[in-house]
Design a protein around this motif. Structure first.
Motif, PDB file in Angstrom:
ATOM      1  N   GLY A  15       0.795  -1.215   0.000  1.00 10.54           N
ATOM      2  CA  GLY A  15       0.000   0.000   0.000  1.00 10.54           C
ATOM      3  C   GLY A  15       0.830   1.268   0.000  1.00 10.54           C
ATOM      4  N   SER A  17       4.384   3.679  -1.102  1.00  8.80           N
ATOM      5  CA  SER A  17       4.875   4.268  -2.347  1.00  8.80           C
ATOM      6  C   SER A  17       6.400   4.367  -2.346  1.00  8.80           C
ATOM      7  N   ARG A  67      -1.407   2.629 -11.097  1.00  4.90           N
ATOM      8  CA  ARG A  67      -0.620   2.645  -9.862  1.00  4.90           C
ATOM      9  C   ARG A  67       0.744   3.285 -10.064  1.00  4.90           C
ATOM     10  N   ASN A  84       2.861   3.742  -6.656  1.00  2.00           N
ATOM     11  CA  ASN A  84       1.896   3.862  -5.565  1.00  2.00           C
ATOM     12  C   ASN A  84       1.134   2.555  -5.391  1.00  2.00           C
ATOM     13  N   SER A  85       0.476   2.432  -4.263  1.00  2.00           N
ATOM     14  CA  SER A  85      -0.346   1.245  -3.973  1.00  2.00           C
ATOM     15  C   SER A  85       0.441  -0.031  -4.233  1.00  2.00           C
ATOM     16  N   LYS A  87       2.235  -3.575  -4.092  1.00  2.00           N
ATOM     17  CA  LYS A  87       1.789  -4.905  -3.686  1.00  2.00           C
ATOM     18  C   LYS A  87       3.006  -5.802  -3.513  1.00  2.00           C
TER      19      LYS A  87
END
Length: 127
Positions: A15, A17, A67, A84-85, A87
């Motif tokens: 979640g 960055s 993302r 970003n975001s 995983k």
């Protein structure tokens, strides 16, 4: 001599960055593309995103669309990858690479079409 130097990798929680940087030097061609690739252990190198020097067109792999954002600062000869975001499956060594722009290479995320490579930077996303 063409040199590409990546920086900005690290360890981040899911979640979170990171912003990767690719400093390019010695590349004298006017029209070229800079791509970001990644390679996880035991997997093939995968194209993530690329940007065209001529018009700033950007291209993304489906796995990162929405993302990741690629951008360039021509004054600094640097290309960025804002991630970003993140995983856990984004964990990999990330490489930037350069290729002279042609009809065949424009928008390409195929690693075998790129001629110049950086040394890579590790990105680890914990769950």
């Amino acid at each position: 001599e063409v040199q590409l130097v990546e920086s900005g990798g690290g360890l981040v929680q899911a979640g979170g960055s990171l912003r990767l940087s690719c400093a390019v030097s010695g590349f004298t061609f006017d029209d070229y593309a800079i791509g970001w690739f990644r390679q996880a252990p035991g997997k093939e190198r995968e194209g993530v995103s690329c940007i065209s020097s001529s018009d700033g067109s950007t291209y993304y792999a489906d796995s990162v669309k929405g993302r990741f954002t690629i951008s360039s600062d021509n004054a600094k000869n640097t290309v960025y990858l804002q991630m970003n975001s993140l995983k856990p499956e984004d964990t990999a060594v990330y490489y930037c690479a350069a290729v002279i722009a042609t009809i065949a290479t424009r928008g390409s995320l195929a690693a075998n079409e790129y001629d110049y490579w950086g040394q890579g930077t590790q990105v680890t996303v914990s769950s």
